[in-house]
Design an enzyme around this catalytic site. Sequence first.
Site, PDB file in Angstrom:
ATOM      1  N   CYS A   1       0.706  -1.176  -0.022  1.00  0.00           N
ATOM      2  CA  CYS A   1      -0.041   0.011   0.037  1.00  0.00           C
ATOM      3  C   CYS A   1       0.721   1.191  -0.069  1.00  0.00           C
ATOM      4  CB  CYS A   1      -0.876   0.085   1.157  1.00  0.00           C
ATOM      5  SG  CYS A   1      -1.876  -1.402   1.364  1.00  0.00           S
TER       6      CYS A   1
ATOM      7  N   CYS B   1      -2.934   8.734   5.785  1.00  0.00           N
ATOM      8  CA  CYS B   1      -1.636   8.630   6.696  1.00  0.00           C
ATOM      9  C   CYS B   1      -1.885   8.797   8.263  1.00  0.00           C
ATOM     10  CB  CYS B   1      -0.683   9.588   5.994  1.00  0.00           C
ATOM     11  SG  CYS B   1      -0.235   9.524   4.555  1.00  0.00           S
TER      12      CYS B   1
END
Lengths: 404, 129
Positions: B37, B106
């Site tokens: 990812c 994030c």
Amino acid sequence: MSRPIYMDYAATTPADPRVSKKMSEYLDIDGIYGNAASRSHIYGWQAEEAIEAARKQVAELVNCDPREVVLTSGATESDNLAIKGVAHFYEKKGKHIVTSKIEHKAVLDSCRQLEREGYEVSYLEPDSNGVISPDAVKAAIRDDTTLVSLMHVNNEIGAINDIAAIGEITREKGVLFHVDGAQSAGKIDIDLDTLKVDLMSFSAHKMYGPKGMGVLYVQRKPRVRLEAQMHGGGHERGMRSGTLATHQIVGMGEAFRIAKEDFDADHAHISALRKRLWDGFSDMEAVTVNGDYDHSVPGILNISFAYVEGESLMMAFKNIAVSSGSACTSASLEPSYVLRAIGLSDEMAHSSIRFSIGRFTKEAEIDQIIAEVRYAVNKLREISPLWDMYKDGIDLDSVEWAAH
Amino acid sequence: MAYNEKVLDHYENPRNVGSMDKGDATVGTGMVGAPACGDVMRLQIQVGESGIIEDAKFKTYGCGSAIASSSLLTEWVKGKTIEEAAQIKNTDIADELALPPVKVHCSVLAEDAIKAAVSDYKSKQGDSE
């Protein structure tokens, strides 16, 4: 403000100063600004003359007849015109197209549009070097196939397709062959007189010409027919209407002329710089070239720096302008479909950087890049948990990741 | 694209980079994300007797925003109790770093990382009792 070192020549090139100088002579009141379609006065005649001279310059680089040069707004338009134009014109013969998984979006999205219109498209798989095998093309052609569309050189890894061999197959099977030559013109020799290529797209801004200008080569013998996508005044023998952009066209002509004249010098210069760049990285641990170094255009070097992520690397390269195959550089969050198609793991695709070198790249710039990249990779590896694990001998494939 | 100043600051001068002994009973380790990812965070916390986080270390593979999110997180958790740390929300991190929508994942990863570290610490404590 000093700008970073430009290492993205595969994205676009600056215009050669000789090109921009020439273009400036075709715009204002003192220049040749007439409409080439004006047949009743000198303004039009001068513009037409300049355009025909440029058309000849284009034809001379790729060894075709100037009458086979159809002027467009760029390789994207050329790809659209070739694929949709041929598919539509030969619709009665069949509705099957062959292309590959690693084509430029201009080709893939044109094919997608045809699929929505009821056509069938076969997407060939490249080998691990990004090359489409002629045998795979042969096997994919059916009775209802009208067109094979493949790129000459891949824009991400520089892989070169054997268009001579593929052309033999398509010609024998009676199928038209379109080649996207945006990344190959001026970089490798193209002889359309001997190649059995029926249509070929070119872009001016990938070879030191202006943006917004391109060509579709449409072969005359055997004659290739296509349905226009842009309708209007019947310019370009009805294949592409619209007033000819004289300054853009003469700029492109000049760029093609220079590409022919400087071909050997450009090739030697760029090959030497790529070797210098790779020599500066090849001793590093866990660093690999994507694609086949020995069988690719010299301007492109695509490297994966394992265990560091591409976007963070680019952030570290404050003085270098490059592009990455990492997801984070695009809106899609998917890593490069080209790198995935040649068998790279997502992780290696995320860690890739494409350096593309050009006519104006300097040796000192290469040396500066090597130093900066090595520093950045080491710094980011120090904060990378994957690098730790690799150093501890842990096989990352054996770890159960919590994918998100 | 231009980066936010705070992201740049954490990226250029990441705080509390490092590793702790995973086997230590007072250390909680959270590793989240996946290489496929494009981001992996490893957050480690050292917890004192009173349940206060005395030290925190991280290592992150990922984009600048992922590195900045984890670096910021290590600053925030130090001095907090493990319960307080587990309450940190991804939106707090995203707001502090002014992350654009495409980078919000994030901060989600950072929230997952502290939760995972706390839970690892707790399970170690449970095992030793």
